[in-house]
Design a protein around this motif. Structure first.
Motif, PDB file in Angstrom:
ATOM      1  N   UNK A  74      13.652  -8.054  -8.732  1.00 24.93           N
ATOM      2  CA  UNK A  74      12.812  -6.909  -9.086  1.00 24.93           C
ATOM      3  C   UNK A  74      12.421  -6.140  -7.834  1.00 24.93           C
ATOM      4  N   UNK A  75      12.481  -4.828  -7.928  1.00 22.15           N
ATOM      5  CA  UNK A  75      12.051  -4.026  -6.783  1.00 22.15           C
ATOM      6  C   UNK A  75      10.575  -4.222  -6.506  1.00 22.15           C
ATOM      7  N   UNK A  76       9.837  -4.638  -7.516  1.00 21.97           N
ATOM      8  CA  UNK A  76       8.483  -5.137  -7.283  1.00 21.97           C
ATOM      9  C   UNK A  76       7.399  -4.092  -7.233  1.00 21.97           C
ATOM     10  N   UNK A  77       7.623  -2.993  -6.564  1.00 25.17           N
ATOM     11  CA  UNK A  77       6.549  -2.029  -6.371  1.00 25.17           C
ATOM     12  C   UNK A  77       6.415  -1.047  -7.529  1.00 25.17           C
ATOM     13  N   UNK A  78       7.373  -1.056  -8.460  1.00 27.49           N
ATOM     14  CA  UNK A  78       7.329  -0.122  -9.580  1.00 27.49           C
ATOM     15  C   UNK A  78       6.995  -0.900 -10.853  1.00 27.49           C
ATOM     16  N   UNK A  96      10.935  -1.652 -14.696  1.00 23.42           N
ATOM     17  CA  UNK A  96      11.475  -1.560 -13.333  1.00 23.42           C
ATOM     18  C   UNK A  96      12.971  -1.840 -13.323  1.00 23.42           C
ATOM     19  N   UNK A  97      13.652  -1.295 -12.352  1.00 27.65           N
ATOM     20  CA  UNK A  97      15.083  -1.530 -12.173  1.00 27.65           C
ATOM     21  C   UNK A  97      15.280  -2.706 -11.232  1.00 27.65           C
ATOM     22  N   UNK A  98      16.283  -3.529 -11.530  1.00 28.75           N
ATOM     23  CA  UNK A  98      16.642  -4.619 -10.628  1.00 28.75           C
ATOM     24  C   UNK A  98      17.757  -4.156  -9.698  1.00 28.75           C
TER      25      UNK A  98
END
Length: 434
Positions: free
Chosen positions: A100-104, A92-94
């Motif tokens: 963390x974007x969390x959903x990916x 995931x990309x921050x």
């Protein structure tokens, strides 16, 4: 497994490879992975930093390019691969505040051929304070960071000018290669425009003080002496201080110190003194050089691997003459074309060509603002190259960007994009003020 060509890195070479392959092979064969959402031509980052190019207007969405060129785009950070299972891992990309974007979740992508084209980052050579107190133009985020900082410094200097006639901005650029020279010239041109927009107390030539520190005896050391002399003359005419044979010893928050103990005041310091491959490449299990580049053979294959390739700045490619292929956009462009031909032949079931990649030097051009450039053309044909400068050289420099756009968008959309960009310059300020 069906044929899956995965390209990691959406810079000049990687993105051209994805676009050209996508158009030739059709939907379902090509995947591009990048940690950003849009692309801008890296040689123009000095213009973004100076505010003379707007990334939000001229940046190209990877998702748009994927749709139009029939490849798949995956947003994420490439971290590792398994050469046996033939999968890569994308994390995931921050976001900008490191959350963390969390959903990916982490994803795995299968490949039959993997191309690594992740470019380069700054090499600080262990110099004290270099990483902490300098800005490097490695990405659009770096260039935007510099531009916003410049705007704030201009405002502060204009306010201070009321009580201190010596107030101004000191910009130090460490490194007199193409990036450093182009940035200095662009900043001088932009500073004249900025001071027209509500900075009435500032003299752009005297109060925006620009200094280039170069360790070699002359600027643009890899190019001919004639180009170097012309570049130095143009900078000095623009009140840019050029200091050669200057080895920087350390960098602090407000000044740069050389090995002779000279201090150079610095409100902002730009590092353009060297590049290297991203550090994570050393952890992939591939053969790399001391600078972290992936060692490739004459067919751009990673050493010991038939279906893993590398191109551009992150690849250590030895030319037939024994010299290293230079980290230039034209090399990445040529390598992308070479791999396009190779992969298309394989896709059609045709035998592989036995001709290795050969770098062709078409010369080098250095931008000095909107109206002039300097450099050489046809470097490989005339050995020293054909010296060009002035408006003609500027037109040739501009054509390089147009050729890149043509590879991504095709001729019609490139013409429309170039025309729209030209028209927008008449509708907006010459520099980005927000």
């Amino acid at each position: 497994m069906s044929e899956q060509i995965v390209i990691v890195g959406g810079g000049a070479g990687g993105l051209e490879l994805a676009c050209k392959l996508g158009r030739k092979l059709g939907q379902g064969y090509v995947t591009l992975v990048d940690r950003g959402l849009f692309h801008i031509w890296k040689p123009s980052l000095h213009e973004v930093a100076a505010g003379t190019r707007d990334i939000h207007q001229e940046g190209l969405s990877y998702q748009m390019l994927a749709h139009d060129n029939q490849f798949r785009f995956v947003f994420g950070n490439f971290t590792s691969f398994d050469s046996v299972q033939r999968i890569i891992t994308v994390e995931p990309i921050q976001d900008d505040v490191n959350v963390d974007v969390g959903t990916i979740p982490p994803r795995q992508i299968a490949f039959s051929k993997l191309v690594i084209a992740v470019g380069s980052v700054s090499n600080y050579f262990g110099l004290s304070g270099a990483e902490e107190y300098t800005i490097s133009l490695n990405s659009t985020a770096d260039a935007e960071n510099f531009r916003l900082r410049l705007l704030k410094m201009l405002t502060l200097a204009d306010v201070k000018k009321e009580v201190d006639p010596r107030a101004g901005i000191d910009i130090v650029i460490v490194g007199g290669g193409a990036t450093g020279v182009e940035l200095a010239a662009e900043l001088r041109e932009a500073s004249k425009v900025y001071t027209d927009y509500d900075f009435p107390r500032l003299n752009p030539d005297k109060d925006v003080r620009i200094t280039i520190l170069e360790g070699a005896p002359r600027l643009l050391a890899p190019l001919t002496e004639r180009v170097s002399k012309a570049a130095t003359k143009l900078l000095q005419e623009r009140d840019v201080t050029v200091v050669t044979d200057c080895r920087v010893a350390s960098i602090a928050e407000k000044y740069v110190t050389d090995v002779n103990g000279n201090n150079y005041p610095s409100d902002v310091c730009v590092w353009s003194a060297g590049i290297k491959a991203p550090d994570f490449l050393k952890e992939l299990g591939l053969a790399t050089t001391k600078s972290g580049q992936i060692e490739v053979d004459g067919f751009l294959r990673a050493q010991g691997h038939q279906d893993i390739f590398a191109l551009g700045d992150c690849a250590a490619c030895i030319a037939p003459d024994g010299k290293m292929v230079p980290p230039r956009a034209q090399a990445a462009h040529q390598q992308a074309d070479y791999l396009v031909a190779m992969f298309v032949r394989a896709h059609k079931g045709q035998p592989a060509s036995d001709a290795p990649y050969v770098y062709t030097d078409h010369g080098s051009l250095v931008s000095f603002g909107r109206n002039t450039s300097v450099g050489t053309l046809m470097g490989s044909l005339t050995k020293l190259g054909w010296f060009v400068d002035g408006f003609f050289a500027r037109m040739m420099y501009t054509s390089l960007h147009l050729l890149h756009l043509n590879a991504l968008l095709g001729p019609v959309r490139t013409a429309v994009t170039a025309t729209a960009s030209k028209l927008m310059k008449h509708a907006k300020p010459s520099v980005k003020l927000h």
